[in-house]
Design a protein around this motif. Structure first.
Motif, PDB file in Angstrom:
ATOM      1  N   GLY A 239      -5.565 -75.965   2.346  1.00 28.40           N
ATOM      2  CA  GLY A 239      -4.376 -76.486   1.692  1.00 28.40           C
ATOM      3  C   GLY A 239      -4.536 -76.487   0.182  1.00 28.40           C
ATOM      4  O   GLY A 239      -5.646 -76.588  -0.335  1.00 28.40           O
TER       5      GLY A 239
ATOM      6  N   ASN B 259       0.019 -73.438   2.696  1.00 35.30           N
ATOM      7  CA  ASN B 259       0.189 -74.679   3.463  1.00 35.30           C
ATOM      8  C   ASN B 259       1.077 -74.511   4.683  1.00 35.30           C
ATOM      9  O   ASN B 259       0.976 -75.285   5.636  1.00 35.30           O
ATOM     10  CB  ASN B 259       0.816 -75.768   2.582  1.00 35.30           C
ATOM     11  CG  ASN B 259      -0.079 -76.185   1.430  1.00 35.30           C
ATOM     12  OD1 ASN B 259      -1.181 -75.676   1.285  1.00 35.30           O
ATOM     13  ND2 ASN B 259       0.412 -77.082   0.596  1.00 35.30           N
TER      14      ASN B 259
ATOM     15  N   SER C  61      -2.130 -82.457   7.959  1.00 39.48           N
ATOM     16  CA  SER C  61      -0.912 -82.592   7.145  1.00 39.48           C
ATOM     17  C   SER C  61      -1.248 -83.482   5.956  1.00 39.48           C
ATOM     18  O   SER C  61      -2.228 -83.247   5.256  1.00 39.48           O
ATOM     19  CB  SER C  61       0.236 -83.146   7.994  1.00 39.48           C
ATOM     20  OG  SER C  61      -0.092 -84.436   8.482  1.00 39.48           O
ATOM     21  N   SER C  62      -0.491 -84.497   5.746  1.00 35.31           N
ATOM     22  CA  SER C  62      -0.728 -85.437   4.636  1.00 35.31           C
ATOM     23  C   SER C  62       0.311 -86.540   4.743  1.00 35.31           C
ATOM     24  O   SER C  62       1.403 -86.317   5.285  1.00 35.31           O
ATOM     25  CB  SER C  62      -0.553 -84.716   3.293  1.00 35.31           C
ATOM     26  OG  SER C  62      -0.458 -85.663   2.240  1.00 35.31           O
TER      27      SER C  62
ATOM     28  N   GLY D 298       3.764 -85.683   3.810  1.00 28.75           N
ATOM     29  CA  GLY D 298       4.744 -85.137   4.746  1.00 28.75           C
ATOM     30  C   GLY D 298       5.519 -86.214   5.476  1.00 28.75           C
ATOM     31  O   GLY D 298       6.473 -85.921   6.202  1.00 28.75           O
TER      32      GLY D 298
ATOM     33  N   TYR E  42       4.832 -79.671  -2.199  1.00 30.13           N
ATOM     34  CA  TYR E  42       3.727 -80.086  -1.308  1.00 30.13           C
ATOM     35  C   TYR E  42       4.271 -80.976  -0.197  1.00 30.13           C
ATOM     36  O   TYR E  42       3.956 -80.781   0.978  1.00 30.13           O
ATOM     37  CB  TYR E  42       2.668 -80.808  -2.138  1.00 30.13           C
ATOM     38  CG  TYR E  42       1.430 -81.231  -1.380  1.00 30.13           C
ATOM     39  CD1 TYR E  42       0.440 -80.311  -1.029  1.00 30.13           C
ATOM     40  CD2 TYR E  42       1.225 -82.569  -1.016  1.00 30.13           C
ATOM     41  CE1 TYR E  42      -0.711 -80.703  -0.347  1.00 30.13           C
ATOM     42  CE2 TYR E  42       0.080 -82.970  -0.341  1.00 30.13           C
ATOM     43  CZ  TYR E  42      -0.880 -82.035  -0.008  1.00 30.13           C
ATOM     44  OH  TYR E  42      -2.019 -82.437   0.674  1.00 30.13           O
TER      45      TYR E  42
ATOM     46  N   LYS F  25       4.149 -80.071   3.872  1.00 32.30           N
ATOM     47  CA  LYS F  25       3.439 -80.935   4.822  1.00 32.30           C
ATOM     48  C   LYS F  25       4.405 -81.522   5.856  1.00 32.30           C
ATOM     49  O   LYS F  25       4.040 -81.720   7.008  1.00 32.30           O
ATOM     50  CB  LYS F  25       2.676 -82.039   4.070  1.00 32.30           C
ATOM     51  CG  LYS F  25       1.517 -81.504   3.226  1.00 32.30           C
ATOM     52  CD  LYS F  25       0.465 -80.798   4.079  1.00 32.30           C
ATOM     53  CE  LYS F  25      -0.779 -80.425   3.293  1.00 32.30           C
ATOM     54  NZ  LYS F  25      -1.839 -79.819   4.134  1.00 32.30           N
TER      55      LYS F  25
ATOM     56  N   HIS G 188       4.205 -81.094   9.972  1.00 33.63           N
ATOM     57  CA  HIS G 188       4.404 -82.196  10.928  1.00 33.63           C
ATOM     58  C   HIS G 188       5.367 -81.773  12.043  1.00 33.63           C
ATOM     59  O   HIS G 188       5.079 -81.931  13.227  1.00 33.63           O
ATOM     60  CB  HIS G 188       4.943 -83.430  10.191  1.00 33.63           C
ATOM     61  CG  HIS G 188       5.484 -84.487  11.089  1.00 33.63           C
ATOM     62  ND1 HIS G 188       4.689 -85.368  11.786  1.00 33.63           N
ATOM     63  CD2 HIS G 188       6.772 -84.796  11.439  1.00 33.63           C
ATOM     64  CE1 HIS G 188       5.446 -86.168  12.515  1.00 33.63           C
ATOM     65  NE2 HIS G 188       6.709 -85.849  12.322  1.00 33.63           N
TER      66      HIS G 188
ATOM     67  N   CYS H 147      -3.209 -86.867   9.615  1.00 38.42           N
ATOM     68  CA  CYS H 147      -2.355 -87.150   8.460  1.00 38.42           C
ATOM     69  C   CYS H 147      -3.098 -88.079   7.495  1.00 38.42           C
ATOM     70  O   CYS H 147      -3.030 -89.308   7.612  1.00 38.42           O
ATOM     71  CB  CYS H 147      -1.066 -87.800   8.994  1.00 38.42           C
ATOM     72  SG  CYS H 147       0.120 -88.238   7.731  1.00 38.42           S
TER      73      CYS H 147
END
Ligand SMILES: NC(=O)c1ccc[n+]([C@@H]2O[C@H](COP(=O)([O-])OP(=O)(O)OC[C@H]3O[C@@H](n4cnc5c(N)ncnc54)[C@H](OP(=O)(O)O)[C@@H]3O)[C@@H](O)[C@H]2O)c1
Length: 250
Positions: free
Chosen positions: A82, A104, A131-132, A135, A145, A149, A153, A174
């Motif tokens: 990423g 990504n 992911s993060s 997201g 970004y 993300k 998801h 996440c």
């Protein structure tokens, strides 16, 4: 189930941070782990330390990634590579948007396309996507970004449906802030960056995220761990901003 019930794994973005820690964790469990990233020297060091098989490949290099997935029937795929570019969309450049979409999102879609059918056919497999919280929540940062993300998801949710009826499991990891070099990679490797993002904070380490990945993979085969959100204890998302016309957002 024991991790070793699976035999092969592919981890992207394996040259540093969460990817390298995941390679280390899966190698220690006895799997044959293929480590993919662009930085050959870092991958070589990781291979010497863990016994993983290094692949100095750009994850956006579709022919190279396709060839690798045709050579090895992966039981586990960890889509971890990423990148981010700082700043809001007001200051974004076209190249930055393309890069984030390519690494990504596009690469994740392509790797899932290349590996999921084999898993479905073999009735065995596990896809893990990193992911993060970007997201899932809105906060000041990079809108591109966040968008990529959030797409990852939703992709995970769809993969569950695509693979329904087979013992193919799908997990979203996440994370909130994790103490890795991502901040140096995004903002430049300076004492300023360290002070802003890492120094003095109590943060999860890359190994903590690798442990969460291992937890999901080790769950009994009847259990699909769909989503694990891991944040620093001293971090929360959210907030509400209300301005008068002409006020400057901070
Ligand atoms: N650290 C955090 O706070 C945090 C929070 C939420 C989510 N995440 C996510 O967690 C994942 C891992 O991040 P990290 O913190 O471990 O960051 P990192 O230390 O910067 O690692 C990123 C990895 O991605 C690889 N990569 C980047 N572009 C690539 C490309 N085109 N082809 C192949 N590999 C590529 C890099 O390797 P090369 O440069 O060698 O190619 C590196 O191994 C990312 O998806 C990130 O968005 C991190």
């Amino acid at each position: 189930m024991p991790l070793s019930d699976y035999q092969t794994a592919l981890v992207t973005g394996a040259s540093s941070g969460i990817g390298a820690a995941t390679v280390e964790r899966l190698c220690a469990a006895g799997l044959q782990v293929h480590a993919l990233a662009r930085s050959a020297p870092q991958l070589q060091q990781l291979a010497e330390r863990t016994g993983c098989i290094p692949h100095a490949i750009d994850v956006t290099d579709l022919p190279a990634v396709t060839a690798l997935t045709q050579e090895v029937a992966f039981d586990i795929v960890v889509n971890n590579a990423g990148v981010d570019r700082p700043g809001s969309l007001l200051a974004a450049d076209a190249d930055g948007i393309d890069l984030l979409i390519d690494v990504n999102l596009r690469a994740v879609l392509q790797l899932c396309r290349l590996t999921l059918p084999g898993m479905v056919q073999r009735d065995r497999g596990h896809i893990v996507n990193i992911s993060s919280i970007a997201g899932a929540y809105h906060f000041g940062g990079n809108s591109t970004y966040h968008a990529t993300k959030a797409a990852v998801h939703m992709l995970l949710r769809q993969l569950r449906i695509d693979a329904l009826g087979r013992r193919v499991r799908v997990t979203e990891i996440c994370p909130g802030r994790v103490a890795t070099d991502i901040f140096a990679h995004v903002h430049g490797d300076s004492t300023d960056t360290q002070a802003r993002f890492v120094e003095g904070f109590e943060l999860p380490q890359a190994g903590d995220i690798a442990d969460a990945i291992a937890f999901a993979i080790q769950a009994p085969i009847a259990v699909n761990v769909g989503l694990i959100e891991l944040m620093p204890t001293l971090q929360v998302p959210g907030g509400l901003t209300t301005l008068r016309p002409g006020d400057v957002a901070r």
